[in-house]
Design a protein around this motif. Structure first.
Motif, PDB file in Angstrom:
ATOM      1  N   ALA A 114      34.180  36.242  53.088  1.00  0.00           N
ATOM      2  CA  ALA A 114      34.892  35.991  54.434  1.00  0.00           C
ATOM      3  C   ALA A 114      36.133  34.973  54.157  1.00  0.00           C
ATOM      4  O   ALA A 114      37.266  35.562  54.866  1.00  0.00           O
ATOM      5  CB  ALA A 114      33.864  35.244  55.264  1.00  0.00           C
ATOM      6  N   MET A 115      35.950  34.106  53.403  1.00  0.00           N
ATOM      7  CA  MET A 115      37.233  33.419  53.268  1.00  0.00           C
ATOM      8  C   MET A 115      38.391  33.859  52.768  1.00  0.00           C
ATOM      9  O   MET A 115      39.437  33.793  53.182  1.00  0.00           O
ATOM     10  CB  MET A 115      36.695  31.908  52.613  1.00  0.00           C
ATOM     11  N   VAL A 116      38.051  34.414  51.562  1.00  0.00           N
ATOM     12  CA  VAL A 116      39.232  35.181  51.022  1.00  0.00           C
ATOM     13  C   VAL A 116      39.677  36.422  52.024  1.00  0.00           C
ATOM     14  O   VAL A 116      40.921  36.721  52.006  1.00  0.00           O
ATOM     15  CB  VAL A 116      38.824  35.893  49.781  1.00  0.00           C
ATOM     16  N   THR A 117      38.951  37.113  52.634  1.00  0.00           N
ATOM     17  CA  THR A 117      39.379  38.249  53.468  1.00  0.00           C
ATOM     18  C   THR A 117      40.085  37.529  54.575  1.00  0.00           C
ATOM     19  O   THR A 117      40.999  38.234  55.062  1.00  0.00           O
ATOM     20  CB  THR A 117      38.084  38.877  53.867  1.00  0.00           C
ATOM     21  N   GLN A 158      34.524  28.555  36.389  1.00  0.00           N
ATOM     22  CA  GLN A 158      35.394  29.542  36.206  1.00  0.00           C
ATOM     23  C   GLN A 158      36.357  29.630  37.294  1.00  0.00           C
ATOM     24  O   GLN A 158      35.922  29.706  38.339  1.00  0.00           O
ATOM     25  CB  GLN A 158      34.592  31.037  35.969  1.00  0.00           C
ATOM     26  N   GLY A 159      37.644  29.515  36.922  1.00  0.00           N
ATOM     27  CA  GLY A 159      38.661  29.474  38.028  1.00  0.00           C
ATOM     28  C   GLY A 159      38.506  30.528  39.119  1.00  0.00           C
ATOM     29  O   GLY A 159      38.858  30.101  40.439  1.00  0.00           O
ATOM     30  N   GLN A 192      42.087  42.897  41.857  1.00  0.00           N
ATOM     31  CA  GLN A 192      43.046  42.507  42.611  1.00  0.00           C
ATOM     32  C   GLN A 192      42.749  43.004  44.337  1.00  0.00           C
ATOM     33  O   GLN A 192      43.687  42.958  44.927  1.00  0.00           O
ATOM     34  CB  GLN A 192      44.151  43.642  42.366  1.00  0.00           C
ATOM     35  N   MET A 193      41.530  43.388  44.570  1.00  0.00           N
ATOM     36  CA  MET A 193      41.238  43.680  45.798  1.00  0.00           C
ATOM     37  C   MET A 193      40.712  42.259  46.640  1.00  0.00           C
ATOM     38  O   MET A 193      40.034  41.635  46.254  1.00  0.00           O
ATOM     39  CB  MET A 193      39.931  44.813  45.722  1.00  0.00           C
ATOM     40  N   HIS A 205      40.207  35.895  45.241  1.00  0.00           N
ATOM     41  CA  HIS A 205      39.398  36.704  44.309  1.00  0.00           C
ATOM     42  C   HIS A 205      37.993  36.580  44.927  1.00  0.00           C
ATOM     43  O   HIS A 205      37.552  35.644  45.065  1.00  0.00           O
ATOM     44  CB  HIS A 205      39.481  36.320  42.770  1.00  0.00           C
ATOM     45  N   ILE A 206      37.502  37.850  45.086  1.00  0.00           N
ATOM     46  CA  ILE A 206      36.244  38.072  45.700  1.00  0.00           C
ATOM     47  C   ILE A 206      34.957  38.365  44.451  1.00  0.00           C
ATOM     48  O   ILE A 206      33.983  37.910  44.405  1.00  0.00           O
ATOM     49  CB  ILE A 206      36.067  39.042  46.552  1.00  0.00           C
TER      50      ILE A 206
END
Length: 894
Positions: free
Chosen positions: A100-103, A147-148, A418-419, A113-114
């Motif tokens: 949700a945060m990335v979207t 992991q970043g 990349q999505m 990155h999800i």
């Protein structure tokens, strides 16, 4: 007698066989098995025999590759101590909020990155619930290299436990307002949460190894009990292609760092596609780590595969898994059962028969979802085995599906890195899959909602109870400042009073100073000398017998030079880290030492000394990592400059490191000319980095290998040394051939060893051209520029401040000529704030092999060239005849 046809000689041919008959019987037995039961049975028996021999401690070469199955079978898994249902709920909330945060942030175009966290969620959650020690218990807790690209999942967990607000989640990657979240682990931007910056891939694993090693260093030197600290590094299988990722594997096993665990998320995908499209990255990594001496644990298949392996009585399934390339297995995760039956089970008759015993649902479950990295029991078993293994570090190769639980549009797709967002319908499908109580009405405004079960919910209570039992929240960075007392002035006195008639290079001056500081009763033990196998080059061999070279084994041999005064002494409590030929490793050591004040609450004073050409040019990325991690210490570029290292040539001729260093805001860069300047800079550096009000900076000092008489410090120059510029002498100070009172004037400004060129030029100008030159020592072009930029920024706020360089030259009416052993862009950094006529000389271009004199003449920075340049400047002003330049060129043979 000749060897049989096709038989190659081996090392066994060199060993006497005391019982050839017995040997022949063993060989015959193997032949009999192969003839009676087939070669596959013979291969199996050999592997089992070798595994048994290894477990029994027999000194045999290890198998570098095992079958493509779990190291820990289901029957050997330990009892899972947690509440699986509760932990599944917690993980589901974290998965949801990370996506949700990335979207939500994607509408601002900030990215994110999800898929990475989606694949690795259980690898983290199992650790947070059962293994990762916090900093509120005894000791320093564990060190977590996250992991970043998995950072959204860590933020989601911090949201669940109340450490991050919903507003902060909405400010992911939007930091300028002061309440945002950095894209990746970044201590400088979020210093209460992140300890280690890891997204510059490859640096995390390298740093983790040296962090584990430095933990042992502190333990063995009785500075901090780190016995309960464990280093966990979470890495991607694609990341392991970075050379730094595997550069120090042998060091970790050589020093038996069983306080270190790598967890490699093997989702078989890197940023644009498969990691090993035509090969098997898990098997490759296993061989690489086992060959380096690591304990390897593979957690590849989920429990759904147990039935398949039990039915595999011929080994056909295991052989097929060993031969299918990664890209094909990625395809299986996205295709229907008919495709899998045809392309996987259709490979041979044995597999066809096995597939016929399996339902479509079982095949879909195994190939689409069931991976060892997605099951907490599998992950728990691997982590527990890693902690229990002694004598070597452990790597866990956990297979997962990239984009797991995000739906068919994400899972195992090449583009999923990349999505950046899911649709509302995809979120609803994800909600149903995870079983989250989020109603359709929550999507009414077209925005995906965050989810939280409530601060007093069973999920949050369970999470907090588990973290309390493990020593508090994680990840977390806690700094309890411990100010170090200033060293006694007597350590600095020898450099301040000069060397008399003795010549001494500034490299040696620095080493002598540190040697004295290491004797200080209060802080001496906190110095950490770090050098990549060049200690004798820098005159540091005198430290060997007194401080000792750190080795966890001590010294198990008699050194060849034991009868000499400065013999090569290794010790378990040795103070020097002599890293061998690895600037990257030495820099990783330096970072661990520089940040010990935060990681362990123990401030250490590292200095890392190296050929200046092999510092910023080679490891600048790690210098940024050091700045990101708020490290403190002294980086020393020795044998500096483009012309001082005679004969070595282009690849050793550094004329640009100060330019590269000037790009790093945390680096305070100095190019001292004299020993007393070094003393003043180091003393103030200790105050600024380790005093009552510490700054998050580090120092870059360049020192030279050119012996010169070192003068005593003039009075009143301390401020100028630290600010970056002061007048060393004037033309009137010349004992002989002083110019006339009305002579044309010029200001000669230099840093580092170039001060000696302009001092000679000053004399030539006075004696041969009646030009009065004042000499200025520019200890730091970078600090002069930093101060000037701050003045410019203040002007935008309505504050009028004059840069120090402008004030230092106030009242000077003559032109300024700046000279250094660096490219002209280094002194040109300050040109816009110099109100006088300003020009520079430098060593632009490639270096070359020659004498110092020859190289300086080549670059036009020797004393005679400086004289010609100074005269040319005065000619342009009409202060000397135009013929002077031509005459000087001819006189000096330029």
């Amino acid at each position: 007698m000749s060897d049989p046809v096709g038989k190659l000689p081996s090392e066994l041919d060199q060993l006497p066989d005391r019982d050839t008959e017995e040997t022949a019987e063993w060989a015959a037995s193997l032949d009999a098995v192969a003839q009676a039961a087939g070669t596959r049975r013979a291969e199996y028996l050999l592997r089992r025999t070798l595994q048994h021999a290894e477990a029994a401690g027999l000194a045999l070469p290890k198998l570098l590759e095992t079958d493509y199955v779990n190291t820990i079978p289901t029957a050997a898994e330990p009892e899972f101590p947690g509440d699986e249902e509760m932990e599944a709920k917690i993980t589901a909330w974290n998965r949801w909020n990370a996506a949700a945060m990335v979207t939500r942030g994607s509408k601002y175009g900030v990215g994110g990155h999800i898929a990475t966290f989606a694949s690795a969620a259980w690898l983290y959650e199992t650790g947070f619930q059962h293994f990762f020690r916090g900093k509120e218990a005894d000791g320093s807790g564990d060190q977590l290299y996250i992991q970043g690209h998995a950072s959204p999942g860590i933020y989601a967990r911090a949201f669940l436990d109340g450490r991050i607000s919903e507003q902060q989640l909405d400010n992911f990657r939007q930091e300028s307002g002061g309440n945002g979240l950095p894209s990746y682990p970044h201590p400088r931007r979020l210093p209460w949460l992140w300890e280690f910056p890891t997204v510059s891939m490859g640096l995390g694993p390298l740093s983790a190894i040296y962090q584990a090693r430095f933990n042992r260093y502190l333990q063995n030197r009785s500075i901090k009990d780190t016995a309960n600290s464990h280093v966990w590094a979470f890495l991607g299988d694609g990341e392991m292609d970075e050379p730094e990722s595997t550069a120090a594997l042998a060091l970790a096993s050589r020093e038996q760092l069983d306080n270190l665990t790598f967890v490699i998320n093997c989702n078989l995908q890197r940023l644009d596609g498969p990691v090993r499209a035509n090969f098997r990255v898990v098997q490759e990594l296993e061989a690489q780590f086992r060959g380096a001496g690591w304990n390897v644990i593979k957690s590849l298949w989920g429990s759904a595969w147990d039935e398949l392996f039990q039915l595999d009585t011929t080994g056909a399934l295991v052989r097929r898994l060993r031969e299918v390339p990664d890209a094909q297995f990625q395809t299986y995760a996205t295709r229907d059962v008919a495709y899998i039956r045809q392309h996987f089970f259709g490979a041979n008759a044995e597999l066809v028969a096995l597939g016929a015993l399996l339902s479509d649902a079982k095949i879909a479950e195994c190939f689409h979802n069931s991976r060892g990295g997605h099951e907490p029991r599998k992950v728990y078993a691997a982590y527990k085995a890693a902690l229990e293994h002694k004598g070597a570090p452990t790597v866990i190769l956990a297979q997962t599906v990239k984009g797991y639980t995000l739906g068919a549009g994400f899972e195992s797709k090449n583009a999923n890195h990349q999505m950046k967002k899911l649709t509302i319908d995809e979120f609803k499908d994800m909600r149903d899959l995870l079983g989250l109580p989020i109603p359709d009405s929550a999507f009414a405004d077209g925005k995906v909602p965050y989810g939280h079960p409530g601060a007093n919910s069973p999920e949050v209570q369970y999470l907090n109870e588990r973290r309390a039992a493990l020593g508090g929240p994680a990840p977390a960075r806690k700094v309890k400042h411990v100010a170090l007392p200033a060293p006694a002035d007597r350590s600095f006195a020898p450099l301040l009073k000069g060397s008399g008639k003795q010549e001494m290079a500034t490299t040696m001056a620095f080493v002598r100073l540190v040697k004295d500081l290491m004797r200080d009763k209060e802080t001496g033990k906190r110095w950490v000398p770090i050098v990549p196998d060049e200690a004798r080059t820098f005159g540091m061999e005198s430290l060997f017998p007194s401080a000792g070279i750190y080795s966890p084994l001590g010294q198990t041999y008699e050194p060849v030079d034991r009868d000499q005064l400065m013999y090569y002494k290794e010790a378990k409590d040795g103070q020097i880290l002599n890293e061998g030929i690895t600037e990257a490793g030495a820099m990783a050591d330096f970072i661990a030492a520089c940040t010990s004040y935060a990681t362990h609450g123990e401030p250490m004073i590292p200095f890392y000394i190296f050929y200046s050409m092999f510092g910023w040019q080679r490891t600048a990325d790690q210098m940024w990592q050091l700045a990101d991690q708020l490290g403190k210490g002294f980086i020393v570029g020795a044998t500096a400059g483009r012309t001082t290292l005679t004969g070595e040539g282009l690849q050793h001729a550094d004329g640009h490191s100060h330019l590269i260093a000037s790009t790093n805001p945390a680096s305070l860069n100095y190019d001292p000319a004299f020993a007393y300047e070094i003393a003043v800079i180091v003393k103030d550096g200790l105050r600024r980095m380790y005093g009552e009000q510490p700054e998050d900076v580090f120092y870059y000092l360049t020192v030279y290998n050119e012996p010169k008489v070192q003068p005593a410090m003039p009075e009143g120059v301390e401020e100028g040394i630290l600010k970056g510029l002061y007048r060393f002498n004037t033309a009137a100070d010349l004992a002989e051939a002083a110019p006339a009172a009305d002579a044309p004037k010029i200001q000669l400004m230099a840093s580092g060893t170039a001060i000696h060129w302009i001092l000679e030029a000053q004399k030539l100008l006075a004696a041969e051209w009646n030009v009065a030159a004042d000499v200025w020592s520019a200890t730091s072009w970078g600090e002069l520029r930093r101060d000037a930029l701050e003045c410019d920024e203040a002007l935008l706020r309505g504050e009028v401040r004059t840069p120090y360089v402008t004030r230092a030259l106030e009242g000077v009416t003559s032109p300024v000529l700046a000279v250094s052993d660096w490219m002209r862009q280094v002194p040109d950094q300050i040109s816009q704030w110099v109100e006088q006529d300003y020009t520079s000389l430098g060593t632009d271009g490639f270096g070359l092999s020659d004498t110092r004199e020859g190289a300086r003449r080549h670059f036009g920075v020797d004393a005679q060239s400086i004289v010609v340049a100074a005269l040319a400047q005065l000619v342009r002003r009409g202060e000397v005849p135009a013929s002077a330049v031509k005459e000087a060129r001819e006189r000096y043979g330029l």
